[in-house]
Design an enzyme around this catalytic site. Structure first.
Site, PDB file in Angstrom:
ATOM      1  N   HIS A 192      15.535  22.196   7.710  1.00 34.47           N
ATOM      2  CA  HIS A 192      14.307  22.048   6.911  1.00 34.47           C
ATOM      3  C   HIS A 192      14.386  20.796   6.037  1.00 34.47           C
ATOM      4  O   HIS A 192      13.506  19.935   6.081  1.00 34.47           O
ATOM      5  CB  HIS A 192      14.115  23.296   6.046  1.00 34.47           C
ATOM      6  CG  HIS A 192      12.932  23.226   5.131  1.00 34.47           C
ATOM      7  ND1 HIS A 192      11.741  23.849   5.412  1.00 34.47           N
ATOM      8  CD2 HIS A 192      12.747  22.578   3.950  1.00 34.47           C
ATOM      9  CE1 HIS A 192      10.866  23.581   4.448  1.00 34.47           C
ATOM     10  NE2 HIS A 192      11.465  22.819   3.536  1.00 34.47           N
ATOM     11  N   GLU A 193      15.450  20.712   5.274  1.00 33.88           N
ATOM     12  CA  GLU A 193      15.579  19.564   4.368  1.00 33.88           C
ATOM     13  C   GLU A 193      15.740  18.273   5.156  1.00 33.88           C
ATOM     14  O   GLU A 193      15.264  17.212   4.739  1.00 33.88           O
ATOM     15  CB  GLU A 193      16.749  19.763   3.399  1.00 33.88           C
ATOM     16  CG  GLU A 193      16.587  20.951   2.454  1.00 33.88           C
ATOM     17  CD  GLU A 193      15.263  20.993   1.722  1.00 33.88           C
ATOM     18  OE1 GLU A 193      14.667  19.923   1.471  1.00 33.88           O
ATOM     19  OE2 GLU A 193      14.786  22.113   1.427  1.00 33.88           O
ATOM     20  N   HIS A 231      10.988  12.489   7.216  1.00 33.14           N
ATOM     21  CA  HIS A 231       9.678  12.053   6.721  1.00 33.14           C
ATOM     22  C   HIS A 231       9.844  10.816   5.832  1.00 33.14           C
ATOM     23  O   HIS A 231       9.031   9.895   5.862  1.00 33.14           O
ATOM     24  CB  HIS A 231       9.047  13.210   5.944  1.00 33.14           C
ATOM     25  CG  HIS A 231       7.565  13.135   5.771  1.00 33.14           C
ATOM     26  ND1 HIS A 231       6.890  13.984   4.926  1.00 33.14           N
ATOM     27  CD2 HIS A 231       6.630  12.320   6.311  1.00 33.14           C
ATOM     28  CE1 HIS A 231       5.594  13.685   4.963  1.00 33.14           C
ATOM     29  NE2 HIS A 231       5.408  12.687   5.794  1.00 33.14           N
TER      30      HIS A 231
HETATM   31 ZN   LIG Z   1      10.458  21.927   1.935  1.00 31.48          ZN
END
Ligand SMILES: [Zn+2]
Length: 688
Positions: free
Chosen positions: A472-473, A479
């Site tokens: 997730h991180e 991004h």
């Molecule tokens: Zn998050």
């Protein structure tokens, strides 16, 4: 006295890639550096606001985007350190500087001359032949000025600034109170019977926690999620589970120095006042204008589709827990401190799956390698460790990130272990954003996790949940790393709050892809590949307890929205409000909010997720539907889908409207079905 020449925060950084010279930075450098950088930024802003030339995009918007680099550089180092490696000295500076910095930023947005120029460019935007990205920057900055009160009367502006400043102080105190309550609690495991049921790696982690804190006890359970959650899952000692659980859910709620209730009360009253200054009845309405969802009604509609089915599923799960408890001779009702314990027993019995069986395949280094490999197969990124580059703690690993053409596109810092100086949770942050406005600037991105470190010489083993968090991180990190924009303010994760979790959550899907696991989930001792049967069981078992997970989360989102939808300006007793609201929505008695209000950092630390805890589920609609594009294409690494994902989602930053970006990636608007199906909240029977 510290002179500027001796202060590394005020020098150009000659380290490779302009990384902060961590080894040279000391706490006493920050205040003089902040003061100097604030002076510099004020001068830059004055030069833009008082320029004799008529306002243009370049001399106003581009110049504004370029301003404040020195300050931003120091702020990013400072706030990253206070999160990842704080000290009492840094905490004291944080208390001193937070209101000053908030006041400074607030003053810029309340500068009438500057706003007049931004507003002038905005009014003439149709005639200026701007690129789509320039138009987006103009709209973003103009909107930010309005939100900050630029259109308010002089007296309202002053009140606005005072509120913002006070909110910053309250936010810092809220966070420090939670940290203090977490650090202050120690459940000492002194005898063998205190360890009953604990798997080997948890014993080792508890032992390590005791050692780090200079305790002679064989083990220590703190309120760090990485220790307390496995303790509640495995400990056979119901009395200890109850004691630890009760301390855990009372963080921030005890009378005395660390009581967050009055802080939250004042925060909520001030937020309501802020919304009213802008002409909104509630803070929820005010906040939602700046989100993809747009209105509280859109959020309510999404949550309503989830809540009743989630409760129904949790009730079925609760029955299964009670049956299992009875089979183990326990006649007591299922209490919140029993849920995880019996849920694990059911998982093991019904799904033939035991978290401890999986962990040896999920060594941290292997899973990090899996995340890197996935980024390479999807986006052509390659990660190479640079042990010579500076970091702020010996456990932090620094990687150079190269793209398909072998050019370095960014730097990635990987900081994975829990320690006392680090706040709880997991997050991504930037030491520097990507941009081109000042020449090609590559991003410096950090991921923080709070994994319990393996004993010296032993690998750190992750649970399935930890592996998901790591991915997730890392999705957030991508991004930041893949950002391809011109302006700093539109870079990477500078997107709307309910869109920002899309790149992180969609990346979680690859963590449990059989193709990824077969390559990377190798047994830490034997090196053997994870068996297919275990992968199948993992998938199956992930469906179990989704009622609990969904209730625990959705209740938080509902309470958050209700709290911020209040239209009366008086503060509220959050404990009382929480009780009443949970009764109203019919919260199952065996389940407690994932984050109770007195320590709900998403809402009260920084406030970015106030009236916004729903964003994870909103983004989940997007990520489940988005990942289905790979399923439809027949491969989790389909190159065409991956390229659209990179171009429109990971690289576009804030240059595109989120709905437009999603449509460009997916070819249509998102649908809710895949999210409901992935949580098992709809009947998934195959058509006959
Ligand atoms: Zn998050």
């Amino acid at each position: 006295m510290t002179t500027n020449t001796a202060n590394p925060l005020l020098q150009p950084w000659t380290t490779p890639y302009g990384l902060p010279p961590f080894a040279d930075i000391r706490a006493e450098h920050f205040v003089p550096a902040f003061e100097e950088a604030l002076r510099l930024h004020v001068a830059e802003i004055r030069a833009i606001a008082d320029a004799p030339a008529p306002p243009s995009f370049d001399n106003t918007l581009a110049a504004f985007d370029r301003s404040g680099r020195a300050l931003s550089r120091i702020e990013k180092v400072f706030f990253n350190l206070t999160s990842s490696e704080t000290t009492p000295a840094l905490q004291a500076i944080e208390r001193e500087m937070s209101p000053c910095l908030a006041a400074h930023h607030s003053a810029i947005y309340l500068d009438a001359a500057l706003f007049a120029r931004v507003d002038d460019v905005h009014r003439h935007r149709g005639e200026l032949d701007l690129t789509p990205e320039q138009l987006k920057l103009l709209q973003r900055v103009h909107f930010d000025f309005e939100r900050a009160g630029a259109r308010l009367s002089e007296s309202a502006k002053a009140r606005h600034a005072a509120i913002v400043e006070r909110l910053a102080t309250l936010s810092t105190r809220f966070a420090q109170n939670v940290l203090a309550d977490e650090a202050g609690y120690r459940l000492r495991l002194t005898e063998e019977r205190d360890m009953a049921g604990l798997p080997q790696d948890l014993r080792a982690a508890a032992h390590e926690a005791a050692r780090e804190r200079g305790e002679s006890a064989a083990g220590l359970i703190t309120l760090s999620r990485s220790l307390i959650v496995p303790f509640l899952t495995f400990s056979e000692r119901r009395d200890l589970r109850e004691a630890a659980f009760k301390a855990w859910i009372r963080r921030g709620e005890d009378d005395g120095d660390h009581d967050n209730r009055p802080i939250a009360r004042e925060t909520l009253a001030l937020r309501n006042e802020l919304a009213r200054l802008h002409g909104y009845r509630s803070y929820a309405e005010f906040a939602l204008v700046d989100r993809m969802a747009g209105t509280p009604v859109a959020v309510a509609q999404l949550l309503a589709q989830v809540w009743e089915p989630a409760k129904a599923r949790a009730a079925t799960e609760s029955d299964a827990l009670r049956a299992t408890a009875l089979a183990h001779g326990a006649t007591h009702p299922i209490e919140p401190w029993d849920w995880r314990f019996y849920a694990e027993k059911v998982r093991k019995a019904h799904y033939g799956f035991d978290g401890a069986e999986l962990k040896p395949y999920f060594a941290l280094d292997r899973m990090l390698g899996a995340a890197f490999d996935t980024a390479e197969r999807l986006f052509g990124l390659r990660f190479a460790e640079r042990r010579d580059l500076p970091a702020y703690h010996p456990d932090v690993r620094v990687f150079e990130v190269r793209g398909r053409d072998d050019r370095v596109v960014g730097i990635f810092l990987s900081d994975n272990f829990a320690r006392q100086s680090k706040r709880g949770g997991a997050w991504m942050s930037a030491y520097r954003n990507q941009s081109r406005v000042d020449g090609e600037t590559i991003p410096i991105i950090v991921n923080n996790n709070n994994f319990a470190k393996g004993a010296p010489g032993e690998p750190t083993l992750l649970s399935a949940d930890d592996a998901r968090t790591l991915f997730h991180e890392f999705g957030h990190a991508l991004h930041g790393l893949l950002s391809q924009v011109t302006y700093d303010r539109l870079a990477g994760t500078n997107v709307l709050r309910d869109f920002v979790e899309l790149p992180s959550q969609i990346f979680e899907h690859w963590a449990f892809e059989p193709e990824v696991l077969k390559r990377h989930a190798l047994h830490c001792v034997t090196g053997e590949r994870i068996p297919d049967a275990l992968i199948a069981k993992l998938k199956e078992a992930q469906r179990w307890n989704q009622g609990f997970e969904t209730v625990e989360y959705t209740a938080c989102a509902l309470v958050d929205m209700a709290l911020h939808a209040r239209t009366d300006a008086d503060g509220v007793d959050i404990s009382e409000f929480e009780r009443t609201e949970l009764a109203r929505i019919g919260m199952p008695r065996e389940i407690v909010l994932r984050h109770r209000l007195p320590h709900f950092g998403h809402l009260f630390q920084g406030g970015a997720y106030a009236a916004g805890y729903y964003v994870y589920m909103w983004a989940e609609v997007l990520d489940c539907d988005g990942y289905d594009a790979f399923v439809e294409a027949g491969s989790p690494f389909d190159p065409d889908v991956a390229e659209r994902l990179r171009r429109y989602i990971y690289s576009s930053g804030g240059t595109l409207d989120p709905a437009v970006a999603f449509r460009a990636f997916r070819g249509r608007d998102p649908v809710v079905g895949p999210m409901l199906a992935s949580r098992g909240l709809v009947d998934e029977r195959e058509p006959a």
